[in-house]
Write a protein that holds these residues in place. Structure first.
Motif, PDB file in Angstrom:
ATOM      1  N   LEU A   1       0.824  -1.202   0.000  1.00  0.00           N
ATOM      2  CA  LEU A   1       0.000   0.000   0.000  1.00  0.00           C
ATOM      3  C   LEU A   1       0.856   1.250   0.000  1.00  0.00           C
ATOM      4  N   ASP A   2       1.966   1.260   0.756  1.00  0.00           N
ATOM      5  CA  ASP A   2       2.800   2.454   0.786  1.00  0.00           C
ATOM      6  C   ASP A   2       3.426   2.726  -0.581  1.00  0.00           C
ATOM      7  N   GLU A   3       3.742   1.659  -1.313  1.00  0.00           N
ATOM      8  CA  GLU A   3       4.279   1.853  -2.650  1.00  0.00           C
ATOM      9  C   GLU A   3       3.211   2.403  -3.596  1.00  0.00           C
ATOM     10  N   ALA A   4       1.975   1.873  -3.462  1.00  0.00           N
ATOM     11  CA  ALA A   4       0.890   2.374  -4.302  1.00  0.00           C
ATOM     12  C   ALA A   4       0.617   3.845  -4.017  1.00  0.00           C
ATOM     13  N   VAL A   5       0.700   4.250  -2.742  1.00  0.00           N
ATOM     14  CA  VAL A   5       0.480   5.654  -2.383  1.00  0.00           C
ATOM     15  C   VAL A   5       1.573   6.528  -2.980  1.00  0.00           C
ATOM     16  N   ARG A   6       2.826   6.097  -2.900  1.00  0.00           N
ATOM     17  CA  ARG A   6       3.922   6.885  -3.478  1.00  0.00           C
ATOM     18  C   ARG A   6       3.807   6.966  -5.005  1.00  0.00           C
ATOM     19  N   ASP A   7       3.399   5.849  -5.628  1.00  0.00           N
ATOM     20  CA  ASP A   7       3.240   5.874  -7.089  1.00  0.00           C
ATOM     21  C   ASP A   7       2.165   6.863  -7.506  1.00  0.00           C
ATOM     22  N   TRP A   8       1.056   6.849  -6.770  1.00  0.00           N
ATOM     23  CA  TRP A   8      -0.020   7.770  -7.145  1.00  0.00           C
ATOM     24  C   TRP A   8       0.407   9.226  -6.903  1.00  0.00           C
ATOM     25  N   CYS A   9       1.106   9.484  -5.788  1.00  0.00           N
ATOM     26  CA  CYS A   9       1.590  10.850  -5.542  1.00  0.00           C
ATOM     27  C   CYS A   9       2.545  11.290  -6.656  1.00  0.00           C
ATOM     28  N   ALA A  10       3.419  10.369  -7.108  1.00  0.00           N
ATOM     29  CA  ALA A  10       4.349  10.711  -8.185  1.00  0.00           C
ATOM     30  C   ALA A  10       3.592  10.984  -9.482  1.00  0.00           C
ATOM     31  N   HIS A  11       2.585  10.153  -9.776  1.00  0.00           N
ATOM     32  CA  HIS A  11       1.793  10.384 -10.984  1.00  0.00           C
ATOM     33  C   HIS A  11       1.052  11.715 -10.900  1.00  0.00           C
ATOM     34  N   TRP A  12       0.485  12.021  -9.739  1.00  0.00           N
ATOM     35  CA  TRP A  12      -0.260  13.269  -9.588  1.00  0.00           C
ATOM     36  C   TRP A  12       0.676  14.465  -9.721  1.00  0.00           C
ATOM     37  N   ALA A  13       1.907  14.331  -9.212  1.00  0.00           N
ATOM     38  CA  ALA A  13       2.869  15.429  -9.300  1.00  0.00           C
ATOM     39  C   ALA A  13       3.216  15.744 -10.752  1.00  0.00           C
TER      40      ALA A  13
END
Length: 454
Positions: free
Chosen positions: A318-330
């Motif tokens: 889950l922490d990786e999925a959260v970081r991936d989504w934050c990176a995509h949103w950025a």
């Protein structure tokens, strides 16, 4: 654990003690009065006997043979009430002894009772020449009368005591019957059966009954509210499941139909570009089509990413999925700096819980981009033994709607419903330094949410 004495038993013992004390006080008063009465009776009869014997002794002294005349008078007199008479010669030989009493002949009170009730009775002496007349007071008959009265009264007292005991038990049982009803009502309430109690007619118990009835009304309202909340949560779970299904269906349609069509158009445009080197107009149009379809593919990819965020499971944390989504949103919002801090959860994350976290993150970041005017956003994901904690804080203009959703905006409403369906809490506040902070607290895989999602 030691057994707690019952209230009825305590009251019965108290009544028994009070009754015993009353009987003891009555017995003491009766014994004192009876002893005084016996003493007065013996004293009175002894004074009469003394006067009579004094007259007989004086008459015998005037006679030449006074002893014989005195003895004859005594034999005629027989026995005086409550006194025994003995006439003795000079050598102590009895010349006359009064007969025993005929009243209740052969019966005597117990020795202990006689010792308690009989007054002191000194012997009176009368001298008549060489003869000695002895008058001995005898309280045995008066004591026996008192004993008989005591036995008869004891029977009545025992009967009345038993009657009073039975009446008090019945009265206490009737007076305490509301407590039994209250106990049964409380036991029923513990099992989820609520019903009000009628008044008992006793002021103290009626106050308890009134408090219980108010408690029942409050519990009934709470029970109804909980049922409505459970129904609302079930509906919210069903809606979320349908929404996710619709999202998956739309993403499949976009991927299978639109994305494939765009790919086909790109392939045709690429072929036209390769074959139109000698025709600048056609070559330029083909180049424009390729650029447009590339932007369309990026747009479709972004829509698919929003409809189907990274999945939690199959080795993805889950922490990786959260970081991936934050990176995509950025990458979509380069003007806003994103700081993501996520710690791996201690255990496996349920799919419904992980999806809820990603949806909350997605909606929170969307609100930051649309409404906050922020230049920085911090995302924190942390887990402990109670559940997961997601915090999204920005430095924007904040919001006045931290308790309710603003009219016409359904994002926060959906977030609240999603969190409530999982049994969690969602808090929105404005930190002292400004901006808006979204704080979601979700427990580990609630059974209700897992079952509803399945």
């Amino acid at each position: 654990m030691p057994r707690t004495p019952r209230l009825a038993g305590r009251l019965h013992r108290l009544l028994a003690v009070l009754l015993g004390l009353g009987l003891c006080a009555s017995a003491g008063w009766w014994a004192t009065e009876s002893r005084h009465g016996i003493a007065e009776e013996i004293h009175g009869t002894t004074r009469v006997a003394e006067q009579m014997l004094a007259v007989l002794v004086a008459e015998a002294a005037d006679d030449g043979d006074g002893g014989a005349r005195l003895e004859a008078h005594l034999r005629t007199l027989g026995r005086l009430r409550a006194n025994a008479i003995t006439l003795e010669a000079a050598d102590g030989t009895p010349r006359y002894v009064s007969p025993p009493p005929i009243y209740k002949a052969g019966r005597h009170a117990p020795a202990w009772f006689t010792a308690l009730m009989a007054p002191p009775t000194p012997t009176r002496l009368f001298l008549s020449g060489e003869l000695t007349l002895l008058l001995q007071p005898d309280a045995s008959r008066a004591v026996l009368d008192a004993w008989d009265d005591l036995v008869a009264a004891s029977g009545w007292v025992l009967a009345l005591s038993l009657l009073a005991w039975s009446a008090s038990r019945a009265a206490l049982r009737r007076a305490l019957s509301p407590l039994a009803r209250l106990n049964r009502a409380l036991a029923g309430a513990a099992g989820g059966r609520f019903h009000a109690l009628p008044a008992s007619g006793v002021a103290e118990l009626d106050r308890v009954v009134a408090s219980y009835n108010r408690l029942v009304e409050s519990l009934q309202r709470s029970h109804a509210d909980n049922r409505r909340l459970e129904d609302d949560q079930a509906v919210a779970l069903l809606l979320q499941a349908r929404l996710e299904e619709e999202r998956r269906a739309i993403s499949r349609e976009l991927h299978d139909e639109l994305a494939q069509g765009i790919t086909a158009v790109r392939a045709i445009a690429g072929a036209i570009r390769q074959r139109s080197d000698g025709n600048p107009g056609v070559h330029g149009s083909a180049q424009a089509i390729l650029a447009m379809t590339e932007r369309m593919q990026e747009g479709v990819r972004a829509i698919l990413q929003r409809l189907r965020p990274p999945q939690v499971g199959d080795g993805c944390r889950l922490d990786e999925a959260v970081r991936d989504w934050c990176a995509h949103w950025a990458t979509l919002h380069p003007g806003i700096q994103v700081e993501c801090h996520g710690t791996p959860p201690a255990g496996a994350v349920d799919e419904a819980l992980g999806l809820a976290v990603l949806r909350l993150l997605q909606e929170s970041l969307t609100n930051v981009a649309r409404h906050s005017g922020a230049s920085r956003v911090d995302v924190i994901l942390a887990g402990d033994e109670d559940g997961l904690r997601l915090v999204v804080a920005d430095d924007g203009r904040g919001s006045e709607h931290t308790e309710t959703s603003p009219p016409g905006h359904f994002g926060l409403t959906g977030m609240r419903e999603r969190v409530a369906a999982l049994g969690g809490r969602l808090l929105l506040d404005t930190p002292p330094e400004g901006g808006l902070r979204v704080h979601a607290r979700l427990p580990w895989a609630p059974a209700s949410s897992a079952e509803a999602t399945q």
